[in-house]
Design an enzyme around this catalytic site. Structure first.
Site, PDB file in Angstrom:
ATOM      1  N   LYS A  13       0.825  -1.214   0.000  1.00  0.00           N
ATOM      2  CA  LYS A  13       0.000   0.000   0.000  1.00  0.00           C
ATOM      3  C   LYS A  13       0.860   1.265   0.000  1.00  0.00           C
ATOM      4  O   LYS A  13       0.622   2.187  -0.772  1.00  0.00           O
ATOM      5  CB  LYS A  13      -0.931   0.022   1.227  1.00  0.00           C
ATOM      6  CG  LYS A  13      -1.825  -1.194   1.368  1.00  0.00           C
ATOM      7  CD  LYS A  13      -2.790  -1.071   2.544  1.00  0.00           C
ATOM      8  CE  LYS A  13      -2.134  -0.971   3.893  1.00  0.00           C
ATOM      9  NZ  LYS A  13      -1.408  -2.185   4.330  1.00  0.00           N
ATOM     10  N   ARG A  88      -8.919   0.986   9.725  1.00  0.00           N
ATOM     11  CA  ARG A  88      -8.476  -0.378  10.013  1.00  0.00           C
ATOM     12  C   ARG A  88      -9.488  -1.129  10.869  1.00  0.00           C
ATOM     13  O   ARG A  88      -9.244  -2.288  11.193  1.00  0.00           O
ATOM     14  CB  ARG A  88      -7.157  -0.317  10.769  1.00  0.00           C
ATOM     15  CG  ARG A  88      -5.933  -0.747   9.961  1.00  0.00           C
ATOM     16  CD  ARG A  88      -4.740  -0.439  10.837  1.00  0.00           C
ATOM     17  NE  ARG A  88      -3.545  -1.161  10.590  1.00  0.00           N
ATOM     18  CZ  ARG A  88      -2.470  -0.661   9.996  1.00  0.00           C
ATOM     19  NH1 ARG A  88      -2.497   0.524   9.459  1.00  0.00           N
ATOM     20  NH2 ARG A  88      -1.374  -1.369   9.927  1.00  0.00           N
ATOM     21  N   ARG A 127      12.043  -6.554   4.805  1.00  0.00           N
ATOM     22  CA  ARG A 127      11.859  -5.138   4.453  1.00  0.00           C
ATOM     23  C   ARG A 127      12.852  -4.230   5.182  1.00  0.00           C
ATOM     24  O   ARG A 127      13.164  -4.429   6.348  1.00  0.00           O
ATOM     25  CB  ARG A 127      10.429  -4.724   4.836  1.00  0.00           C
ATOM     26  CG  ARG A 127      10.135  -3.252   4.610  1.00  0.00           C
ATOM     27  CD  ARG A 127       8.675  -2.992   4.512  1.00  0.00           C
ATOM     28  NE  ARG A 127       7.999  -3.041   5.809  1.00  0.00           N
ATOM     29  CZ  ARG A 127       6.704  -2.760   5.958  1.00  0.00           C
ATOM     30  NH1 ARG A 127       5.972  -2.423   4.910  1.00  0.00           N
ATOM     31  NH2 ARG A 127       6.149  -2.829   7.143  1.00  0.00           N
ATOM     32  N   ARG A 160      12.158  -1.870  10.633  1.00  0.00           N
ATOM     33  CA  ARG A 160      11.141  -1.471  11.613  1.00  0.00           C
ATOM     34  C   ARG A 160      11.094  -2.516  12.718  1.00  0.00           C
ATOM     35  O   ARG A 160      11.141  -3.709  12.454  1.00  0.00           O
ATOM     36  CB  ARG A 160       9.775  -1.376  10.936  1.00  0.00           C
ATOM     37  CG  ARG A 160       9.553  -0.057  10.236  1.00  0.00           C
ATOM     38  CD  ARG A 160       8.296  -0.045   9.436  1.00  0.00           C
ATOM     39  NE  ARG A 160       7.116  -0.526  10.138  1.00  0.00           N
ATOM     40  CZ  ARG A 160       5.880  -0.493   9.633  1.00  0.00           C
ATOM     41  NH1 ARG A 160       5.686   0.005   8.417  1.00  0.00           N
ATOM     42  NH2 ARG A 160       4.861  -0.938  10.310  1.00  0.00           N
ATOM     43  N   ARG A 171       0.718  -9.045  13.778  1.00  0.00           N
ATOM     44  CA  ARG A 171       0.071  -8.010  12.949  1.00  0.00           C
ATOM     45  C   ARG A 171      -0.861  -8.646  11.928  1.00  0.00           C
ATOM     46  O   ARG A 171      -1.932  -8.105  11.630  1.00  0.00           O
ATOM     47  CB  ARG A 171       1.141  -7.154  12.246  1.00  0.00           C
ATOM     48  CG  ARG A 171       1.847  -6.225  13.232  1.00  0.00           C
ATOM     49  CD  ARG A 171       3.146  -5.704  12.667  1.00  0.00           C
ATOM     50  NE  ARG A 171       2.954  -4.805  11.547  1.00  0.00           N
ATOM     51  CZ  ARG A 171       3.878  -4.580  10.624  1.00  0.00           C
ATOM     52  NH1 ARG A 171       5.048  -5.183  10.669  1.00  0.00           N
ATOM     53  NH2 ARG A 171       3.623  -3.750   9.639  1.00  0.00           N
TER      54      ARG A 171
HETATM   55  P1  AMP Z   1       1.594   0.500   9.370  1.00  0.00           P
HETATM   56  O1  AMP Z   1       2.778   1.340   9.073  1.00  0.00           O
HETATM   57  O2  AMP Z   1       0.370   0.910   8.606  1.00  0.00           O
HETATM   58  O3  AMP Z   1       1.879  -0.975   9.265  1.00  0.00           O
HETATM   59  O4  AMP Z   1       1.224   0.776  10.917  1.00  0.00           O
HETATM   60  C1  AMP Z   1       2.151   0.477  11.950  1.00  0.00           C
HETATM   61  C2  AMP Z   1       1.420   0.381  13.289  1.00  0.00           C
HETATM   62  O5  AMP Z   1       0.791   1.628  13.597  1.00  0.00           O
HETATM   63  C3  AMP Z   1       0.287  -0.634  13.331  1.00  0.00           C
HETATM   64  O6  AMP Z   1       0.748  -1.955  13.610  1.00  0.00           O
HETATM   65  C4  AMP Z   1      -0.567  -0.074  14.461  1.00  0.00           C
HETATM   66  O7  AMP Z   1       0.017  -0.337  15.728  1.00  0.00           O
HETATM   67  C5  AMP Z   1      -0.468   1.425  14.222  1.00  0.00           C
HETATM   68  N1  AMP Z   1      -1.534   1.917  13.300  1.00  0.00           N
HETATM   69  C6  AMP Z   1      -1.388   2.438  12.055  1.00  0.00           C
HETATM   70  N2  AMP Z   1      -2.568   2.782  11.521  1.00  0.00           N
HETATM   71  C7  AMP Z   1      -3.502   2.452  12.445  1.00  0.00           C
HETATM   72  C8  AMP Z   1      -4.919   2.544  12.476  1.00  0.00           C
HETATM   73  N3  AMP Z   1      -5.630   3.035  11.449  1.00  0.00           N
HETATM   74  N4  AMP Z   1      -5.565   2.098  13.595  1.00  0.00           N
HETATM   75  C9  AMP Z   1      -4.879   1.603  14.648  1.00  0.00           C
HETATM   76  N5  AMP Z   1      -3.542   1.491  14.675  1.00  0.00           N
HETATM   77  C10 AMP Z   1      -2.848   1.908  13.589  1.00  0.00           C
END
Ligand code: AMP
Length: 216
Positions: A13, A88, A127, A160, A171
């Site tokens: 994404k 989400r 990654r 990360r 996740r």
């Molecule tokens: P991402 O970079 O999108 O994989 O997000 C990394 C982490 O940020 C996720 O594993 C969640 O802990 C938090 N996070 C990101 N977006 C959301 C969301 N819309 N709702 C809740 N937690 C989020």
């Protein structure tokens, strides 16, 4: 162009959103990037979010909804956006619908990135991300020209913390339990468009353009 990108972590994404946001001239609104910036800056939001992120759990809905309500009200987001990693949960999707409706806006499409679990695990654990510009690489399938250095901006690459295998599995479980129900939700709103998220990046990008209603 008001589009949300939906899919599990590692589906691509962010990679596609960064490029298409430039092409479409709209902001790329990635809650994960916003939260990581807040953690790095040590703000109140960052302190509230950090322990959830480290475990691969979702940050509470009210925190995310407040963050996005504010972000969507900024001038640059009034003419369009790409949402990446938000909504989400069903509660976030409902809140998003309300926030947009208050200003007479609505989502035009929700693009779902369909990728197998084996491929997600492979992508996430290999990654590497640029600290400066967030460009992503893969140790095996898309390495940078110089180990540990971003090709695009010269920034430092890092893994990360939540890309370790244990946290990645969590996740993916969280995705299945809390985010996958959005597929039916948006199907019910006739907004869901599915794109196969495996194969050459350019081909996927073309499919996304089409799914999002970009006729070019
Ligand atoms: P991402 O970079 O999108 O994989 O997000 C990394 C982490 O940020 C996720 O594993 C969640 O802990 C938090 N996070 C990101 N977006 C959301 C969301 N819309 N709702 C809740 N937690 C989020």
């Amino acid at each position: 162009m008001r589009v949300a990108f939906l899919g599990p972590p590692g589906a691509g994404k962010g990679t596609q959103a960064r490029e298409l946001a430039r092409e479409w001239g709209v902001p790329h609104l990635a809650t994960g990037d916003m939260l990581r910036e807040a953690v790095a800056a040590g703000t109140r939001l960052g302190l509230a979010a950090q322990r959830y992120m480290e475990q691969g759990a979702l940050v509470p809905d009210d925190v995310i909804i407040d963050l996005m309500r504010e972000r969507l009200a900024a001038a640059d987001a009034t003419k369009g956006f790409i949402l990446d990693g938000f909504p989400r949960t069903i509660a976030q999707a409902e809140a998003l619908g309300k926030v947009l409706a208050e200003t007479g806006q609505a989502l035009g499409a929700v693009v779902f990135f369909d990728v197998s679990e084996a491929e997600l695990l492979r992508r996430l654990t290999g990654r590497r991300v640029c600290r400066q510009c967030q460009a992503t690489y893969h140790l095996v399938s898309a390495p940078p020209a110089k180990t540990g250095i971003c090709d695009k901006c010269g920034g430092e690459l890092y893994q990360r913390e939540d890309d370790s295998e244990k946290t990645v599995r969590n996740r993916l479980e969280v995705y299945t339990r809390q985010t996958a129900p959005l597929l039916d939700y948006y199907r019910g709103h006739s907004l869901l468009r599915t794109v196969r998220g495996e194969g050459p990046i350019d081909g996927i990008r073309r499919a996304i353009r089409e799914a999002a209603g970009d006729a070019r």
